[in-house]
Every structure is written in C-alpha cells, then in structure tokens.
Design an enzyme around this catalytic site. Structure first.
Site, mmCIF file in Angstrom:
data_model
loop_
_atom_site.group_PDB
_atom_site.id
_atom_site.type_symbol
_atom_site.label_atom_id
_atom_site.label_comp_id
_atom_site.label_asym_id
_atom_site.label_seq_id
_atom_site.Cartn_x
_atom_site.Cartn_y
_atom_site.Cartn_z
ATOM 1 N N LEU A 1 -10.614 -1.778 1.074
ATOM 2 C CA LEU A 1 -9.408 -2.576 1.284
ATOM 3 C C LEU A 1 -9.579 -3.954 0.672
ATOM 4 O O LEU A 1 -10.629 -4.589 0.827
ATOM 5 C CB LEU A 1 -9.154 -2.711 2.794
ATOM 6 C CG LEU A 1 -8.014 -3.602 3.263
ATOM 7 C CD1 LEU A 1 -6.657 -2.973 2.928
ATOM 8 C CD2 LEU A 1 -8.120 -3.834 4.770
ATOM 9 N N CYS A 2 -8.538 -4.421 -0.050
ATOM 10 C CA CYS A 2 -8.526 -5.804 -0.551
ATOM 11 C C CYS A 2 -7.121 -6.357 -0.377
ATOM 12 O O CYS A 2 -6.321 -5.824 0.383
ATOM 13 C CB CYS A 2 -8.998 -5.877 -1.997
ATOM 14 S SG CYS A 2 -7.836 -5.189 -3.197
ATOM 15 N N ALA A 3 -6.791 -7.424 -1.085
ATOM 16 C CA ALA A 3 -5.489 -8.056 -0.898
ATOM 17 C C ALA A 3 -4.352 -7.199 -1.441
ATOM 18 O O ALA A 3 -3.336 -6.995 -0.757
ATOM 19 C CB ALA A 3 -5.473 -9.433 -1.562
#
Length: 381
Positions: A57-59
């Site tokens: 998960l990232c932005a």
C-alpha cells in the site's frame, strides 16, 4: 473480512503516522518506507514477513506496485492496492438501513470508509433523495438508476469542512433541486432551492414518504437535520454515535456552542427514544455496528454521550472549549468551495481531502483553534 493478511505500508513516515487503512477487524501492518527498498533492498526485504498474504500500500498505488514487483522477483508473493490511500479515501460502501418491511421506502447509508464520512439515499418507488453526497456523484446516480428511480432532491445537512460536497454537481447532473443552509451572514453563492424549518419534502412511491426539515444550529449556524418517516434522523454533524459536532469551526465557540446546547436539549430532546440517529461522520471502525451501519437510537445516546447529559449552557460550553482541537488548514479552503466561493482543480481537492475527518468534539486538549470559516456576525441564530 478478517482474512489473515499483512498490510505492507511503503509510504513515508509522516504519511504513515497521519493516516492508516483501518478495517472493522484488525489487520497486521508492517511499515517499510519505499525509499528503504531503493537505498538498501536487502535490508528492507529482511523486514518483510514471510509466509503471509502480503498486500502492499502507498499513496496512489504506483510506488507500492514497484515494491510488489521487487518482492515477486525475490520469490515473495504479494499483491498491490490499486489506487492506494487515495482510492481508500474515495471508496463508498452502501449499507442498507433496516427499516420495517412494510415501510414504503428504502434507506441506504453510503460509508466513505477512508474519511469516516456518511451519506444517504432514500428511495421510494421511482423517486430518490440523496443527502450529504460526496463529490464522486456517479456512484449515487448509478445506484439510484439501478433501483429504477431518479434523483428528485439533493440535500446537505450543512456546509461541510472536511470534504467537498457533491451536492451541487449531483443536482446539476440529475436536474434536481439542491438545498444547503450556511446560516445568516454567510455568503452562499450556490444556486439553492430555499427551504425552511418544518418544511416537508414528500416522495410519492405509492404511499407518501415525508422528509421533515429540522433546523439544528450549533455545529454551523445553518446546520439542518432531516427526519425521515418520523423515525430516522439524518443528523449531520449535530449528533454522532459517541459525541457531538464541534461548534468552533467559525471561531465563535461560545455562541455556536450555546446554540448547539439548545439544539441538543430542546430540538433533539423532543424526539422519542426510538428515533434512529444516522450521522454524517464517525470517528473510526469501532463505531461501525455488526450490521455494517453507523447508527444508534436516541435513547441510547441520551445515556451514553456526555454532552447530552450536561444540564447547563455554561457547563456545556466549558467542556467544548476545553476539548476542541485545531482544525486542519485545508478546512478553510474546503469551506470556500462548499460556499461556492472557489473552484480549485480536482488534484488540489484530492490533496485537501486526504485523511480522516476531524468534525467531532475531541477529548484531547489543544490550543485555541484558528477559525476556518470566513468572518460572520457574532450571533448564531
């Protein structure tokens, strides 16, 4: 669902501290920033658990996709969250409210999980009313169309501060009247169809369904609640399932706090205990019930919410003044948009809306907050 997975969050330290993905059931999270993988891939890989279902998960989904490729090349199974935290913050989950089978309407709560925002769709026959829509209005249009209905009214409970309302856009797309009240003295430049306290909106789905307006000032001077079928109160930010709306966003915590006290202890208190309170925001997954709903009966809230039990204005205002926190800087800009005073680009709105809402009175002490609302008369009517 409670699957045994591990979230590998690869955002930077500040982003991770500020806002996390939360489920109704706890999920293990490991934080290894993206740049750790770039600077020393072996050391970063050593921090990644083996033998687990990894979800990166990232932005916005790009950096985490690259990390997933690195993990897979190293023989570590992993998947990517497409769209990242931005997609999480914009996702809408419809949950049906359990109204009696004989009721001539359906009521749906749309949960914007990543923001803690709630909106509502009332469907009666071929007519629908949407309350507090988020800005991605296609979701509501598609849903209502799937019910064989059309949107005939769009309502906001108040001028929101934490997110840009989809009310004006949905109204334009559906060709339906839109209503929101900012309160006396504020410059609301949006095209609205005026409504007054006590007015009734009727949906004719074979049996008439009434939506009654209740002026409930305090969180904002123009805050309005909607009583559906005499029992379901769409309370906006006036009353939540564990707290009340913060009355300080205009910098008039005493005046607006007194107005909120009278709203809670006179207008809301006049409703019966079995009234189902359906708010516009909530604080976190712990407030989502087993049925997936954020809701409570008014009787339960009278006993559980401390602010509902305070007997005097002075006690209430003192408690609120001690509890309120400094609102995010972006709230001032979002309010301008929702008043119709600004039209920023979509990417700027996305940036402003990142993170959970801060619309409730908080138990944490903080310095006196700045006022994101524009100047207005001191009296809150």
């Amino acid at each position: 669902r409670g699957d045994d997975l591990v979230i590998l969050d690869v955002r930077n330290d500040d982003e991770f501290r500020h806002w996390k993905l939360e489920g109704r059931r706890p999920a293990a999270t490991v934080h290894v920033p993206y740049f750790d993988f770039i600077e020393d891939a072996s050391a970063a890989m050593a921090k990644v658990p083996r033998g687990k279902d990894l979800v990166a998960l990232c932005a916005q989904g790009g950096s985490s996709e690259m990390i997933v490729e690195m993990l897979q090349e190293a023989g570590i199974p992993a998947r990517n969250v497409k769209g990242g935290m931005v997609a999480y913050g914009e996702y809408l989950q419809p949950v049906r409210v359990g109204v009696p089978e004989q009721a001539p309407f359906e009521l749906w709560q749309f949960n914007r999980r990543g923001k803690g925002c709630l909106s509502y769709v009332v469907v009666s026959g071929r007519e629908a009313v949407v309350v507090d829509p988020s800005r991605h209005v296609e979701r509501y249009l598609d849903f209502v169309h799937g019910k064989g209905a059309r949107v005939v009214r769009v309502l906001d409970t108040h001028v929101h501060a934490d997110h840009v309302s989809g009310g004006p856009a949905l109204s334009a797309r559906a060709g339906a009247p839109y209503f929101v009240s900012a309160g006396e003295g504020f410059e609301l430049t949006l095209p609205v169809t005026p409504l007054r306290d006590g007015d009734v909106i009727r949906l004719d789905g074979g049996a008439t369904v009434e939506v009654r307006l209740l002026a409930t000032p305090g969180h904002t001077p123009g805050s309005t609640s909607y009583l559906l079928g005499g029992r379901y109160l769409l309370s906006g930010d006036t009353l939540f399932v564990s707290s009340v709306g913060r009355p300080d966003l205009g910098g008039h915590v005493v005046e607006w706090g007194r107005a909120l006290f009278h709203t809670l202890h006179e207008r809301i208190a006049a409703l019966p205990d079995d009234t189902v309170v359906l708010p516009a925001h909530y604080a976190g997954p712990s407030e989502i019930g087993p049925d997936g709903l954020v809701a409570a009966t008014l009787g339960d809230l009278r006993r559980a919410v401390p602010e509902m039990q305070m007997a005097t204005e002075d006690e209430f205002v003192a408690a609120v003044r001690e509890a309120v926190t400094t609102p995010p800087d972006a709230y001032a800009e979002i309010i301008k948009v929702n008043l119709g005073q600004a039209r920023p680009p979509e990417d700027k709105i996305t940036e402003w809306e990142l993170g959970k809402n801060q619309c409730a009175v908080s138990a944490r002490k903080a310095p006196a907050p700045a006022a994101p609302w524009p100047a207005a008369p001191r009296a809150a009517r």
